[in-house]
Design an enzyme around this catalytic site. Structure first.
Site, mmCIF file in Angstrom:
data_model
loop_
_atom_site.group_PDB
_atom_site.id
_atom_site.type_symbol
_atom_site.label_atom_id
_atom_site.label_comp_id
_atom_site.label_asym_id
_atom_site.label_seq_id
_atom_site.Cartn_x
_atom_site.Cartn_y
_atom_site.Cartn_z
ATOM 1 N N SER A 161 44.472 80.503 33.751
ATOM 2 C CA SER A 161 45.178 81.222 34.812
ATOM 3 C C SER A 161 44.786 82.696 34.790
ATOM 4 O O SER A 161 44.733 83.316 33.726
ATOM 5 C CB SER A 161 46.693 81.089 34.624
ATOM 6 O OG SER A 161 47.087 79.730 34.616
ATOM 7 N N ASP A 201 53.941 76.785 36.144
ATOM 8 C CA ASP A 201 52.537 76.911 35.738
ATOM 9 C C ASP A 201 51.912 75.553 35.394
ATOM 10 O O ASP A 201 50.704 75.461 35.205
ATOM 11 C CB ASP A 201 52.440 77.856 34.533
ATOM 12 C CG ASP A 201 51.007 78.292 34.224
ATOM 13 O OD1 ASP A 201 50.191 78.375 35.159
ATOM 14 O OD2 ASP A 201 50.707 78.541 33.046
ATOM 15 N N GLN A 222 48.583 80.766 42.700
ATOM 16 C CA GLN A 222 47.872 81.048 41.455
ATOM 17 C C GLN A 222 46.364 80.980 41.679
ATOM 18 O O GLN A 222 45.875 80.067 42.351
ATOM 19 C CB GLN A 222 48.262 80.039 40.367
ATOM 20 C CG GLN A 222 47.630 80.333 39.007
ATOM 21 C CD GLN A 222 48.108 79.358 37.945
ATOM 22 O OE1 GLN A 222 47.432 78.370 37.668
ATOM 23 N NE2 GLN A 222 49.270 79.623 37.357
#
Length: 283
Positions: free
Chosen positions: A225, A203, A275
């Site tokens: 996110s 991430d 993502q």
């Protein structure tokens, strides 16, 4: 996370009931829980319910609400499918009685099959990169010091972006490349720990690839996110350098989509990450 040991301990979930687990929280000055932590703990929770010999091959997830560092996170695992070759688990992460994150995890018994992969791009090595914490401080990121402390167990070397250091690419207008690894090595060969630590690190910076083509920085952008997906292709260690080759195929409507290919130093493609997130100019 001031040490690798603390980061590994974060993945040691407490069993509180059948298919129900509790994850501890690190000390952090940040107002919301880092998304990679929640994804990693949820993956470990799902793995605790998988049959012997099954290995995770993909996870798909949604971030629903900001996490709160002041209380633990409870992970509720639902057994969706138990097949002979594949298993599926769904994990709900909860705080204060509300879902903050959903994850679906798929497992497979390892088997032989056809093999091919994209070639690794030609890049400089980790020693050619810039320390991520230094880069964030120079760019004026408000949470640079807090993020540097939270990610201190992860070694991140930034190679460049479309506007800063990477050569133009005719097919990908917004790109970023960096090397990552868990610092200091790991005393365990447990694949669950290595996959959990990789998920934690996956991430880091991925959404930033959606800003690489634009005259802005994370310091001038509201970023969050929205979803996160990983496909695991081949086994690898989280404490050995891996190249995160990132690009963003689209940004529109205040959202950006970023994709990342993950290569070991010897050129093996071991994972693919996707993502989508909020990228809204700070007004």
């Amino acid at each position: 996370m001031t040490s690798v040991e603390e980061l590994v301990a974060l993945l040691d979930l407490e069993d509180i009931d059948a298919d129900l687990f509790r994850g501890a929280q690190p000390r952090s000055p940040r107002p919301r829980v880092y998304g990679g932590q929640v994804a990693a703990q949820a993956l470990v929770a799902a793995t605790r319910t998988a049959g012997e010999g099954f290995a995770v091959h993909s996870l798909h997830s949604y971030f629903l609400l900001p996490g709160d560092y002041s209380v633990p996170i409870v992970y509720d695992v639902e057994r969706i499918r138990d097949g002979r070759s594949f298993l599926t688990r769904r994990v709900v992460a909860r705080q204060h009685g509300r879902p903050i994150y959903f994850q679906t995890v798929n497992f497979q018994l390892p088997e032989e099959g056809w093999e091919h992969q994209d070639a690794m791009p030609e890049v400089g090595g980790p020693d050619d990169g810039v320390d991520m914490a230094d880069l964030m401080r120079r760019s004026g990121t408000a949470e640079a010091d807090a993020l540097a402390e939270e990610w201190s167990a992860i070694d991140v070397r930034h190679l460049g972006t479309t506007r800063r250091g990477l050569a133009p690419h005719p097919e990908h207008p917004s790109r970023a490349q960096l090397w990552l690894r868990v610092r200091d090595g790991l005393a365990t060969d447990d694949p669950v720990i290595h996959l959990g630590l990789f998920t934690y690190a996956s991430d880091i910076s991925l959404l930033g690839a959606a800003l690489a083509a634009h005259d802005t920085t994370p310091a001038r952008t509201m970023m969050a996110s929205l979803d996160h997906t990983i496909w695991f292709h081949r086994p690898f260690r989280a404490d050995e350098w891996w190249l995160y080759d990132q690009w963003s195929p689209s940004a529109s409507g205040g959202r950006g989509l970023s994709l990342g290919r993950v290569y070991t130093q010897d050129g093996r493609l071991v994972a693919t990450v996707a993502q989508e997130g909020l990228i809204r100019p700070v007004r």
